[in-house]
Design an enzyme around this catalytic site. Structure first.
Site, PDB file in Angstrom:
ATOM      1  N   HIS A  97       0.607  -0.897   0.268  1.00  0.00           N
ATOM      2  CA  HIS A  97       0.181  -0.492   0.051  1.00  0.00           C
ATOM      3  C   HIS A  97       1.033   1.126  -0.048  1.00  0.00           C
ATOM      4  O   HIS A  97       1.246   1.351   0.743  1.00  0.00           O
ATOM      5  CB  HIS A  97      -0.860   0.019   1.197  1.00  0.00           C
ATOM      6  CG  HIS A  97      -0.393  -0.399   2.836  1.00  0.00           C
ATOM      7  ND1 HIS A  97      -0.741  -0.757   2.903  1.00  0.00           N
ATOM      8  CD2 HIS A  97       0.279   1.054   2.908  1.00  0.00           C
ATOM      9  CE1 HIS A  97       0.733  -0.586   4.516  1.00  0.00           C
ATOM     10  NE2 HIS A  97       0.638   0.054   4.587  1.00  0.00           N
TER      11      HIS A  97
ATOM     12  N   GLU B  42      -3.366   3.373   2.143  1.00  0.00           N
ATOM     13  CA  GLU B  42      -4.078   3.603   3.465  1.00  0.00           C
ATOM     14  C   GLU B  42      -4.004   4.735   3.722  1.00  0.00           C
ATOM     15  O   GLU B  42      -3.242   5.697   3.506  1.00  0.00           O
ATOM     16  CB  GLU B  42      -2.747   2.368   4.160  1.00  0.00           C
ATOM     17  CG  GLU B  42      -3.071   3.284   6.070  1.00  0.00           C
ATOM     18  CD  GLU B  42      -1.391   2.317   6.440  1.00  0.00           C
ATOM     19  OE1 GLU B  42      -0.156   2.330   5.896  1.00  0.00           O
ATOM     20  OE2 GLU B  42      -1.754   2.130   7.700  1.00  0.00           O
TER      21      GLU B  42
ATOM     22  N   HIS C 200       2.042  11.754  -6.146  1.00  0.00           N
ATOM     23  CA  HIS C 200       1.065  11.276  -7.273  1.00  0.00           C
ATOM     24  C   HIS C 200       1.292  10.224  -6.743  1.00  0.00           C
ATOM     25  O   HIS C 200       1.498   8.900  -6.881  1.00  0.00           O
ATOM     26  CB  HIS C 200       0.233  11.818  -8.418  1.00  0.00           C
ATOM     27  CG  HIS C 200       1.574  11.339  -9.473  1.00  0.00           C
ATOM     28  ND1 HIS C 200       2.419  12.057  -9.887  1.00  0.00           N
ATOM     29  CD2 HIS C 200       2.122  10.091 -10.578  1.00  0.00           C
ATOM     30  CE1 HIS C 200       2.967  11.151 -11.194  1.00  0.00           C
ATOM     31  NE2 HIS C 200       3.037  10.401 -10.849  1.00  0.00           N
TER      32      HIS C 200
ATOM     33  N   GLU D  54      -3.029  10.551 -10.279  1.00  0.00           N
ATOM     34  CA  GLU D  54      -2.658  11.153 -11.570  1.00  0.00           C
ATOM     35  C   GLU D  54      -3.918   9.819 -12.510  1.00  0.00           C
ATOM     36  O   GLU D  54      -3.445   8.802 -11.822  1.00  0.00           O
ATOM     37  CB  GLU D  54      -1.330  10.066 -12.741  1.00  0.00           C
ATOM     38  CG  GLU D  54      -0.704  10.219 -13.834  1.00  0.00           C
ATOM     39  CD  GLU D  54       0.642  10.059 -13.558  1.00  0.00           C
ATOM     40  OE1 GLU D  54       0.866   9.115 -13.191  1.00  0.00           O
ATOM     41  OE2 GLU D  54       1.002  10.664 -15.475  1.00  0.00           O
TER      42      GLU D  54
HETATM   43  C1  LIG Z   1       4.238   8.471 -17.230  1.00  0.00           C
HETATM   44  C2  LIG Z   1       3.206   8.773 -16.246  1.00  0.00           C
HETATM   45  O1  LIG Z   1       2.872   8.473 -14.791  1.00  0.00           O
HETATM   46  C3  LIG Z   1       3.966  10.226 -15.283  1.00  0.00           C
HETATM   47  O2  LIG Z   1       4.080  10.660 -13.830  1.00  0.00           O
HETATM   48  S1  LIG Z   1       5.416  10.971 -16.151  1.00  0.00           S
HETATM   49  C4  LIG Z   1       4.255  12.432 -15.811  1.00  0.00           C
HETATM   50  C5  LIG Z   1       5.017  13.349 -15.956  1.00  0.00           C
HETATM   51  N1  LIG Z   1       5.821  13.950 -14.934  1.00  0.00           N
HETATM   52  C6  LIG Z   1       7.052  14.957 -14.737  1.00  0.00           C
HETATM   53  O3  LIG Z   1       6.986  15.780 -15.463  1.00  0.00           O
HETATM   54  C7  LIG Z   1       8.508  14.079 -13.801  1.00  0.00           C
HETATM   55  C8  LIG Z   1       9.206  15.418 -13.821  1.00  0.00           C
HETATM   56  C9  LIG Z   1       9.056  16.575 -13.218  1.00  0.00           C
HETATM   57  N2  LIG Z   1      10.428  17.664 -12.838  1.00  0.00           N
HETATM   58  C10 LIG Z   1       8.421  16.664 -11.355  1.00  0.00           C
HETATM   59  O4  LIG Z   1       8.845  16.476 -11.053  1.00  0.00           O
HETATM   60  O5  LIG Z   1       6.860  16.370 -11.770  1.00  0.00           O
HETATM   61  C11 LIG Z   1       4.271  15.392 -15.729  1.00  0.00           C
HETATM   62  O6  LIG Z   1       3.693  15.449 -14.548  1.00  0.00           O
HETATM   63  N3  LIG Z   1       3.866  15.714 -16.686  1.00  0.00           N
HETATM   64  C12 LIG Z   1       2.934  17.468 -16.903  1.00  0.00           C
HETATM   65  C13 LIG Z   1       2.342  16.986 -17.362  1.00  0.00           C
HETATM   66  O7  LIG Z   1       1.066  18.061 -17.467  1.00  0.00           O
HETATM   67  O8  LIG Z   1       2.386  16.124 -19.063  1.00  0.00           O
HETATM   68 NI    NI Z   2       3.222   8.619 -13.269  1.00  0.00          NI
END
Ligand SMILES: C[C@@H](O)C(=O)SC[C@H](NC(=O)CC[C@H](N)C(=O)O)C(=O)NCC(=O)O
Ligand code: NI
Length: 137
Positions: A12, A63, A82, A130
């Site tokens: 979890h 949890e 997330h 997410e």
């Molecule tokens: C593939 C999916 O599970 C992801 O979480 S990638 C999403 C992406 N993550 C980042 O960019 C991480 C690096 C960033 N500098 C951070 O620290 O969050 C993300 O959040 N993309 C934003 C979007 O709007 O696409």
């Molecule tokens: Ni992700």
């Protein structure tokens, strides 16, 4: 294959919540999770509620920890990212969530620097969740 692999199972993720009933309502009524169990710990003055899409024996769950008498909402800090949920039609799911009053700070669409379609919603404490379009992976 390392010697350790196969010995561990992801059980979890724990998040601290300010209002347990509010969070249980969000995770069950908006995100379709089941309330799997709720355990009170009078000695520690906290309650754990486990929510998820299947039993803990087979599924990784969330949890929700409620510390009794908490007077201030939690500061989530800059390190937490997330929780992620897969959905089949991210656009339809986000439209339905929006109708139910969910906060969607990042509407659905292709992720930056990538191609998977994602969205970010917020739970009642502001934790980012997410949504990943499984059909776009
Ligand atoms: C593939 C999916 O599970 C992801 O979480 S990638 C999403 C992406 N993550 C980042 O960019 C991480 C690096 C960033 N500098 C951070 O620290 O969050 C993300 O959040 N993309 C934003 C979007 O709007 O696409
Ligand atoms: Ni992700």
């Amino acid at each position: 294959m390392t010697a350790a692999s196969g010995q561990f199972r992801m059980m979890h993720t724990m998040i601290r919540v300010f209002d347990l009933d509010r969070s249980i309502k969000f995770y069950t009524e908006l995100l379709g999770m089941k309330l799997l169990r709720k355990d009170d710990y009078p000695g520690g003055k906290f309650t754990n509620a486990f929510v998820g899409y299947g039993p803990e024996e087979t599924d990784t769950v969330v949890e929700l920890t409620y510390n009794w008498g908490r007077e201030e909402p939690y500061e989530l800090g800059t390190g937490f990212g997330h929780l992620a949920l897969g959905v089949n039609d991210i656009y339809a799911v986000c439209a339905a969530l929006e109708k139910q009053g969910a906060k969607i700070p990042r509407p659905p669409g292709p992720m930056l620097h990538g191609t998977t379609h994602i969205a970010f919603i917020e739970d009642p404490d502001g934790y980012k969740i997410e949504l990943i379009g499984l059909d776009t992976m």
